[in-house]
Design a protein around this motif. Sequence first.
Motif, PDB file in Angstrom:
ATOM      1  N   PHE A  52       0.867  -1.178   0.000  1.00  0.00           N
ATOM      2  CA  PHE A  52       0.000   0.000   0.000  1.00  0.00           C
ATOM      3  C   PHE A  52       0.904   1.228   0.000  1.00  0.00           C
ATOM      4  CE2 PHE A  52      -2.769   2.776   2.873  1.00  0.00           C
ATOM      5  CZ  PHE A  52      -3.526   3.256   1.809  1.00  0.00           C
ATOM      6  N   THR A  53       0.512   2.289  -0.704  1.00  0.00           N
ATOM      7  CA  THR A  53       1.404   3.438  -0.875  1.00  0.00           C
ATOM      8  C   THR A  53       1.822   4.066   0.456  1.00  0.00           C
ATOM      9  OG1 THR A  53      -0.526   4.867  -1.237  1.00  0.00           O
ATOM     10  CG2 THR A  53       0.577   3.987  -3.185  1.00  0.00           C
ATOM     11  N   GLU A  54       0.928   4.076   1.447  1.00  0.00           N
ATOM     12  CA  GLU A  54       1.305   4.616   2.751  1.00  0.00           C
ATOM     13  C   GLU A  54       2.341   3.714   3.428  1.00  0.00           C
ATOM     14  OE1 GLU A  54       0.618   7.448   4.076  1.00  0.00           O
ATOM     15  OE2 GLU A  54      -0.745   8.122   2.509  1.00  0.00           O
ATOM     16  N   GLU A  55       2.206   2.400   3.255  1.00  0.00           N
ATOM     17  CA  GLU A  55       3.201   1.487   3.810  1.00  0.00           C
ATOM     18  C   GLU A  55       4.574   1.759   3.207  1.00  0.00           C
ATOM     19  OE1 GLU A  55       1.419  -2.764   4.862  1.00  0.00           O
ATOM     20  OE2 GLU A  55       0.940  -2.189   2.798  1.00  0.00           O
ATOM     21  N   ALA A  56       4.615   1.990   1.901  1.00  0.00           N
ATOM     22  CA  ALA A  56       5.890   2.270   1.238  1.00  0.00           C
ATOM     23  C   ALA A  56       6.490   3.569   1.761  1.00  0.00           C
ATOM     24  CB  ALA A  56       5.678   2.351  -0.272  1.00  0.00           C
ATOM     25  N   TYR A 421       4.597  11.730  -3.938  1.00  0.00           N
ATOM     26  CA  TYR A 421       5.424  11.009  -2.967  1.00  0.00           C
ATOM     27  C   TYR A 421       4.976   9.565  -2.828  1.00  0.00           C
ATOM     28  CZ  TYR A 421       1.801  11.805   0.680  1.00  0.00           C
ATOM     29  OH  TYR A 421       0.643  11.828   1.413  1.00  0.00           O
ATOM     30  N   HIS A 422       3.730   9.263  -3.214  1.00  0.00           N
ATOM     31  CA  HIS A 422       3.270   7.869  -3.203  1.00  0.00           C
ATOM     32  C   HIS A 422       4.066   7.046  -4.219  1.00  0.00           C
ATOM     33  CE1 HIS A 422      -0.171   8.692  -0.615  1.00  0.00           C
ATOM     34  NE2 HIS A 422      -0.419   9.760  -1.343  1.00  0.00           N
ATOM     35  N   VAL A 423       4.144   7.555  -5.438  1.00  0.00           N
ATOM     36  CA  VAL A 423       4.901   6.856  -6.483  1.00  0.00           C
ATOM     37  C   VAL A 423       6.380   6.806  -6.130  1.00  0.00           C
ATOM     38  CG1 VAL A 423       5.610   6.940  -8.907  1.00  0.00           C
ATOM     39  CG2 VAL A 423       3.234   7.431  -8.290  1.00  0.00           C
ATOM     40  N   ALA A 424       6.911   7.915  -5.616  1.00  0.00           N
ATOM     41  CA  ALA A 424       8.328   7.966  -5.259  1.00  0.00           C
ATOM     42  C   ALA A 424       8.664   6.919  -4.199  1.00  0.00           C
ATOM     43  CB  ALA A 424       8.686   9.365  -4.761  1.00  0.00           C
ATOM     44  N   SER A 425       7.786   6.757  -3.225  1.00  0.00           N
ATOM     45  CA  SER A 425       8.020   5.771  -2.162  1.00  0.00           C
ATOM     46  C   SER A 425       8.023   4.354  -2.715  1.00  0.00           C
ATOM     47  CB  SER A 425       6.946   5.902  -1.079  1.00  0.00           C
ATOM     48  OG  SER A 425       6.966   7.179  -0.494  1.00  0.00           O
ATOM     49  N   GLU A 426       7.078   4.064  -3.609  1.00  0.00           N
ATOM     50  CA  GLU A 426       7.011   2.731  -4.208  1.00  0.00           C
ATOM     51  C   GLU A 426       8.263   2.457  -5.060  1.00  0.00           C
ATOM     52  OE1 GLU A 426       4.799   0.478  -3.594  1.00  0.00           O
ATOM     53  OE2 GLU A 426       2.893   1.424  -3.061  1.00  0.00           O
ATOM     54  N   LEU A 427       8.738   3.472  -5.775  1.00  0.00           N
ATOM     55  CA  LEU A 427       9.957   3.300  -6.562  1.00  0.00           C
ATOM     56  C   LEU A 427      11.136   2.953  -5.667  1.00  0.00           C
ATOM     57  CD1 LEU A 427       9.711   6.304  -9.067  1.00  0.00           C
ATOM     58  CD2 LEU A 427       9.427   3.880  -9.606  1.00  0.00           C
TER      59      LEU A 427
END
Length: 521
Positions: A52-56, A421-427
């Motif tokens: 989940f994006t928040e987890e990342a 920042y959601h996409v950045a975290s997943e990357l």
Amino acid sequence: MHQTLRKLRVLFFKQVMKNPSPQKYLLIFWSVNLALAVIKLFFAFRPELDLFTEEAQYWLWSRNLDWHYYSKPPMVAVLNFISTGILGHKEVAIRMIPILAGLGTAWIVFRFTDYLYSSKKTACLAGLLFLGMPIHLLEFTFHTTDTSMTFFWTWAWFMLYRAIQENKTSLWVAAGLITALGIMSKATMILIFPASLIFLFLSGKLKEAGKQWLILLGISLLGFLPSLIWNLQNDFYTFKHLAALGGASGGEPKPFDLGLLVSRTSEYLSGQLAMVSVFFLPFFFFAVKKTIRSRELSSFYVALPGLLTFLGFGGLSLFTWIEVNWPGFAYSTFPVFLAPVVANMESGWKKYTSWAVGVSLALQILLLSPNIFQWKSQGPIFKAEKAIFKRMVGYEDLGNRIDFLQDSLGLSSPVLFSESYHVASELAFYVDGHPQPYTINMGSRKNQWDLWPGMDQFIGQERTFIFVSRGQESPESVTNFGRLIYEEKYPHAFRSDTLGFTKIQIWEDLLDYTPVDTGKF
């Protein structure tokens, strides 16, 4: 599905509602609790679902340890730091924390109920009601700040009740230390102070326990030290962010909009009903009725935090949008409130109880179970999962695609960036080597990335940059690069259905970067 419901109903009705052995109740509680934990563990390995994006985001915080972060205290990052240090930077390492916290919180609910009513049967019912509430599925499947917050809240509220009843200073100290840990998990832990004062006042014990309550307060406030230190160093960003969430956004006052108010409050109410399970609503009616008639202080105590939090956020929904999970931490003692009523229901309601708990647990199992033999690949189950898990899809494939492009184009240490920042975290999680990503501000509110070194440090350097976005076609409105090397749209899908496309652009040489500063927190 029908067979699963039938088996759960038989287990619950025959074993829990009728079996007189206390040890059997303990066995049933742990059997169900551990079975759900195992299912959640398998859920962490589902190949079509990513973090989940928040987890990342919270995982990336653990790679940049600090006293506090833009919007949250440090506990979620510290726990991720510990778990990934032991198990490695894997999805299961992050998901193991909520699984263990869920086991622990359910056990506290069991112990709390048994302490109040000296009944393993009632305690088992409370534990199963707890496991059946959807809010606790969210809190103890995905690792967010609510995970540790709910664990420490439930534990602290139990220890505080024991401290009041047993009048032992050691219990007040223990409750204070646990509360401090809760504050380091999420700021809403401070609601324990007004809730406990209200109970002490209405129970007539405020004068008797006043000094001990000050001990609780003093020790608990230690939990604020990391936040205070960090905010002093960072212009009180967290306080400004929380004020914005509460509706104090500044600027020109907005005209009254009745339709918007109704929309916000109705969404809030329906969301909260769903979080405690609509199947359990009759239990609330009977429990409230019983408490009003009997005036039992113990029943009032376990219902009080959930009631206050529900009403508090309900009032706030008149002015701003409320996320469905925000009040959920205080609902953890609702099962303790409901269990003695459920345990003594008449035969007709006992059958309803078995169905209500069975259906609530079966729906969770259905949602979490893997798609073995493709049994969830079509129909209403597929549509429901696609809607629920849309923010957990395609990021591992995206990371693999970025790795492939780096290798095929011969790129050396490119700078990864996104406007999200959601996409950045997943990357950061799924690209090989877990590189630190960057974000650009194209009109968003402030976030943690505004406090870390930004893209401006690369201006004038001969570097390669990879822009990745699910919402923007190009970063050119705020950046100026030397030239574009490559671009593509990469699809992301949930099983057979394409949900959208991710724009990937590879640029050379950042000449200028002019972020949009909205001033919003």
